[in-house]
Design a protein around this motif. Structure first.
Motif, PDB file in Angstrom:
ATOM      1  N   PHE A   1      41.046  41.305  47.550  1.00  0.00           N
ATOM      2  CA  PHE A   1      40.691  42.161  48.688  1.00  0.00           C
ATOM      3  C   PHE A   1      39.187  42.369  48.781  1.00  0.00           C
ATOM      4  CE2 PHE A   1      39.785  46.649  49.868  1.00  0.00           C
ATOM      5  CZ  PHE A   1      40.030  46.545  51.232  1.00  0.00           C
ATOM      6  N   LEU A   2      38.530  42.589  47.647  1.00  0.00           N
ATOM      7  CA  LEU A   2      37.097  42.861  47.650  1.00  0.00           C
ATOM      8  C   LEU A   2      36.267  41.617  47.940  1.00  0.00           C
ATOM      9  CD1 LEU A   2      36.809  45.260  44.573  1.00  0.00           C
ATOM     10  CD2 LEU A   2      36.829  45.874  46.989  1.00  0.00           C
ATOM     11  N   SER A   3      36.733  40.453  47.483  1.00  0.00           N
ATOM     12  CA  SER A   3      35.957  39.218  47.640  1.00  0.00           C
ATOM     13  C   SER A   3      36.315  38.426  48.891  1.00  0.00           C
ATOM     14  CB  SER A   3      36.149  38.324  46.410  1.00  0.00           C
ATOM     15  OG  SER A   3      37.507  37.920  46.298  1.00  0.00           O
ATOM     16  N   GLY A   4      37.502  38.662  49.426  1.00  0.00           N
ATOM     17  CA  GLY A   4      37.949  37.876  50.568  1.00  0.00           C
ATOM     18  C   GLY A   4      38.484  36.510  50.199  1.00  0.00           C
ATOM     19  N   VAL A   5      38.580  36.220  48.916  1.00  0.00           N
ATOM     20  CA  VAL A   5      39.111  34.947  48.423  1.00  0.00           C
ATOM     21  C   VAL A   5      40.618  35.077  48.280  1.00  0.00           C
ATOM     22  CG1 VAL A   5      39.028  33.278  46.519  1.00  0.00           C
ATOM     23  CG2 VAL A   5      36.958  34.480  47.228  1.00  0.00           C
ATOM     24  N   PRO A   6      41.399  34.053  48.628  1.00  0.00           N
ATOM     25  CA  PRO A   6      42.852  34.136  48.469  1.00  0.00           C
ATOM     26  C   PRO A   6      43.253  34.474  47.040  1.00  0.00           C
ATOM     27  CG  PRO A   6      42.276  32.223  49.797  1.00  0.00           C
ATOM     28  CD  PRO A   6      40.988  32.806  49.296  1.00  0.00           C
ATOM     29  N   CYS A   7      44.324  35.232  46.931  1.00  0.00           N
ATOM     30  CA  CYS A   7      44.752  35.727  45.625  1.00  0.00           C
ATOM     31  C   CYS A   7      45.127  34.593  44.682  1.00  0.00           C
ATOM     32  CB  CYS A   7      45.944  36.665  45.812  1.00  0.00           C
ATOM     33  SG  CYS A   7      46.232  37.740  44.408  1.00  0.00           S
ATOM     34  N   VAL A   8      45.697  33.530  45.214  1.00  0.00           N
ATOM     35  CA  VAL A   8      46.067  32.375  44.370  1.00  0.00           C
ATOM     36  C   VAL A   8      44.814  31.747  43.777  1.00  0.00           C
ATOM     37  CG1 VAL A   8      47.165  30.109  44.354  1.00  0.00           C
ATOM     38  CG2 VAL A   8      48.164  31.966  45.699  1.00  0.00           C
ATOM     39  N   THR A   9      43.751  31.664  44.544  1.00  0.00           N
ATOM     40  CA  THR A   9      42.492  31.111  44.038  1.00  0.00           C
ATOM     41  C   THR A   9      41.898  32.019  42.965  1.00  0.00           C
ATOM     42  OG1 THR A   9      42.080  30.144  46.216  1.00  0.00           O
ATOM     43  CG2 THR A   9      40.218  30.271  44.701  1.00  0.00           C
ATOM     44  N   ILE A  10      41.975  33.327  43.178  1.00  0.00           N
ATOM     45  CA  ILE A  10      41.501  34.268  42.161  1.00  0.00           C
ATOM     46  C   ILE A  10      42.272  34.070  40.864  1.00  0.00           C
ATOM     47  CG2 ILE A  10      41.416  36.701  41.515  1.00  0.00           C
ATOM     48  CD1 ILE A  10      39.249  36.042  43.443  1.00  0.00           C
ATOM     49  N   ALA A  11      43.591  33.934  40.974  1.00  0.00           N
ATOM     50  CA  ALA A  11      44.443  33.852  39.788  1.00  0.00           C
ATOM     51  C   ALA A  11      44.266  32.537  39.038  1.00  0.00           C
ATOM     52  CB  ALA A  11      45.912  34.034  40.183  1.00  0.00           C
ATOM     53  N   HIS A  12      44.092  31.436  39.756  1.00  0.00           N
ATOM     54  CA  HIS A  12      44.089  30.120  39.110  1.00  0.00           C
ATOM     55  C   HIS A  12      42.694  29.556  38.877  1.00  0.00           C
ATOM     56  CE1 HIS A  12      48.414  29.110  39.077  1.00  0.00           C
ATOM     57  NE2 HIS A  12      48.467  29.931  40.120  1.00  0.00           N
ATOM     58  N   VAL A  13      41.683  30.095  39.548  1.00  0.00           N
ATOM     59  CA  VAL A  13      40.339  29.524  39.435  1.00  0.00           C
ATOM     60  C   VAL A  13      39.333  30.527  38.878  1.00  0.00           C
ATOM     61  CG1 VAL A  13      38.442  28.437  40.694  1.00  0.00           C
ATOM     62  CG2 VAL A  13      40.807  27.933  41.328  1.00  0.00           C
ATOM     63  N   ALA A  14      39.341  31.757  39.374  1.00  0.00           N
ATOM     64  CA  ALA A  14      38.292  32.717  39.004  1.00  0.00           C
ATOM     65  C   ALA A  14      38.573  33.431  37.690  1.00  0.00           C
ATOM     66  CB  ALA A  14      38.118  33.745  40.130  1.00  0.00           C
ATOM     67  N   VAL A  15      39.799  33.882  37.481  1.00  0.00           N
ATOM     68  CA  VAL A  15      40.118  34.687  36.299  1.00  0.00           C
ATOM     69  C   VAL A  15      40.130  33.890  34.999  1.00  0.00           C
ATOM     70  CG1 VAL A  15      41.943  36.086  35.228  1.00  0.00           C
ATOM     71  CG2 VAL A  15      41.295  36.483  37.606  1.00  0.00           C
ATOM     72  N   PRO A  16      40.725  32.676  34.943  1.00  0.00           N
ATOM     73  CA  PRO A  16      40.816  31.966  33.651  1.00  0.00           C
ATOM     74  C   PRO A  16      39.492  31.762  32.927  1.00  0.00           C
ATOM     75  CG  PRO A  16      42.292  30.961  35.232  1.00  0.00           C
ATOM     76  CD  PRO A  16      41.493  31.966  35.999  1.00  0.00           C
TER      77      PRO A  16
END
Length: 354
Positions: free
Chosen positions: A177-192
């Motif tokens: 919500f804060l970044s505007g990036v899709p949640c799937v991208t956050i989960a699979h690309v940003a967080v790991p």
């Protein structure tokens, strides 16, 4: 916080600790805010505003506390205090050959860590947990309703009390919500990569404290840790599998970051308990700082998984019993009781609701 707990070490280690602990502190803050708001069926967007405001307040308080602690330690150093002692390095580490060997080991470790980052994208897979948690986070990020939808079908339903007790997916939703990036991208690309970097930083802190004067062996210790991670994929339930292939899930943060950090803080508390020093950052309460840190970490354990409630309590209980026998003292009992308050409260609430 890092300067107060790692006062004998160079500032770089306290900064590294502050980074990892600061993220866990945000986890704990999110759990404190999210749980009542989920039960009251508040909006995720309102939770995001409260969480960011709370994070800003914690940042200001941290800067003020760090400044005051730095000033007090500087004054203590001027008075011959012990706060800023630097552990002497091993003389062997000062030779040119030892320095060259250390540089080679650091290069090998960096290469292994880079390979681990690549494998986090290559070896990732979709399973039932991924289908549920990422879908739950996506629904909350798009609709604002937390744990009100059926993750597998997308339809709306009643509040899922069981899974709402461990709202780690809401962390992914807020980031989306804060970044505007899709949640799937956050989960699979940003967080790991962030989670793996924090885990490696924690292992470096553990190695530095254990090795003490033999700091030249730290890169070798980290290489050994990386080798264990590479060959730890013996089951889908191992911490190594969670770290590399399932690091977007709360159980991965619990197994690789939260519980090791709690064990690390228990070690620091017991180490301080064994010191025969009267001065500390809290005067007559030398165990208060690690106790507060442990409490924040147990809060983050409750955020990651319902199982984190039981595991953190088990770790605290076993550690207290063993340390009480070893030191023949129970004067550290208040510190462990303070750290046990969040998981005990969560467990009672879980039994009442579910």
């Amino acid at each position: 916080m890092g300067r107060g707990l790692l006062k004998e070490y160079k500032p770089v280690w306290s900064l590294l600790f502050s980074w990892v602990f600061g993220e866990l502190l945000l986890f704990g803050l999110l759990h404190v805010l999210a749980l009542p708001m989920i039960l009251r069926e508040e909006s995720l967007f309102l939770l995001a505003k409260y969480w960011t405001a709370g994070a800003a307040v914690l940042a200001v308080l941290g800067i003020c506390a760090g400044t005051l602690m730095w000033a007090s330690q500087k004054k203590a150093r001027g008075e011959g205090g012990f706060f800023l002692e630097i552990l002497p390095e091993d003389p062997k580490a000062e030779t040119e050959g030892a320095k060259r060997t250390a540089r080679i080991c650091w290069a090998i470790f960096a290469l292994l860590f880079l390979v681990q980052m690549v494998l986090a994208f290559v070896l990732t897979y979709r399973d039932g947990d991924d289908a549920f948690y990422v879908s739950t986070a996506t629904q909350a990020a798009t609709s604002g309703y937390m744990y009100r939808g059926v993750a597998y079908t997308g339809s709306s339903g009643e509040l899922n009390l069981r899974y709402s007790m461990a709202p780690f997916p809401m962390y992914l939703s807020i980031l989306s919500f804060l970044s505007g990036v899709p949640c799937v991208t956050i989960a699979h690309v940003a967080v790991p990569p962030v989670l793996m970097a924090m885990t490696t930083a924690l292992y470096a802190l553990v190695g530095r404290v254990i090795l003490k004067k033999r700091a030249d062996l730290l890169p070798l210790f980290l290489i050994f840790v990386q080798v264990l991670i590479f060959f730890g994929n013996t089951s889908v339930q191992t911490p190594e599998n969670f770290l590399v292939a399932r690091s977007r899930q709360g159980k991965a943060a619990l197994a690789n970051l939260v519980l090791p950090m709690l064990l690390f803080l228990i070690y620091l508390l017991l180490e301080r308990m064994g010191e025969r020093r009267k001065k500390s950052a809290f005067g007559r309460f030398p165990l208060l700082l690690p106790a507060l840190a442990m409490t924040a970490v147990t809060l983050s354990a409750c955020l990651c998984s319902v199982l984190g409630t039981a595991l953190s309590l088990l770790l605290l209980g076993v550690s207290f019993v063993c340390s009480a026998v070893m030191y023949r003292s129970v004067r550290h009992l208040p510190a462990f009781l303070l750290a046990a308050l969040p998981p005990v409260a969560d467990a009672l609430l879980y039994l009442y609701l579910v």
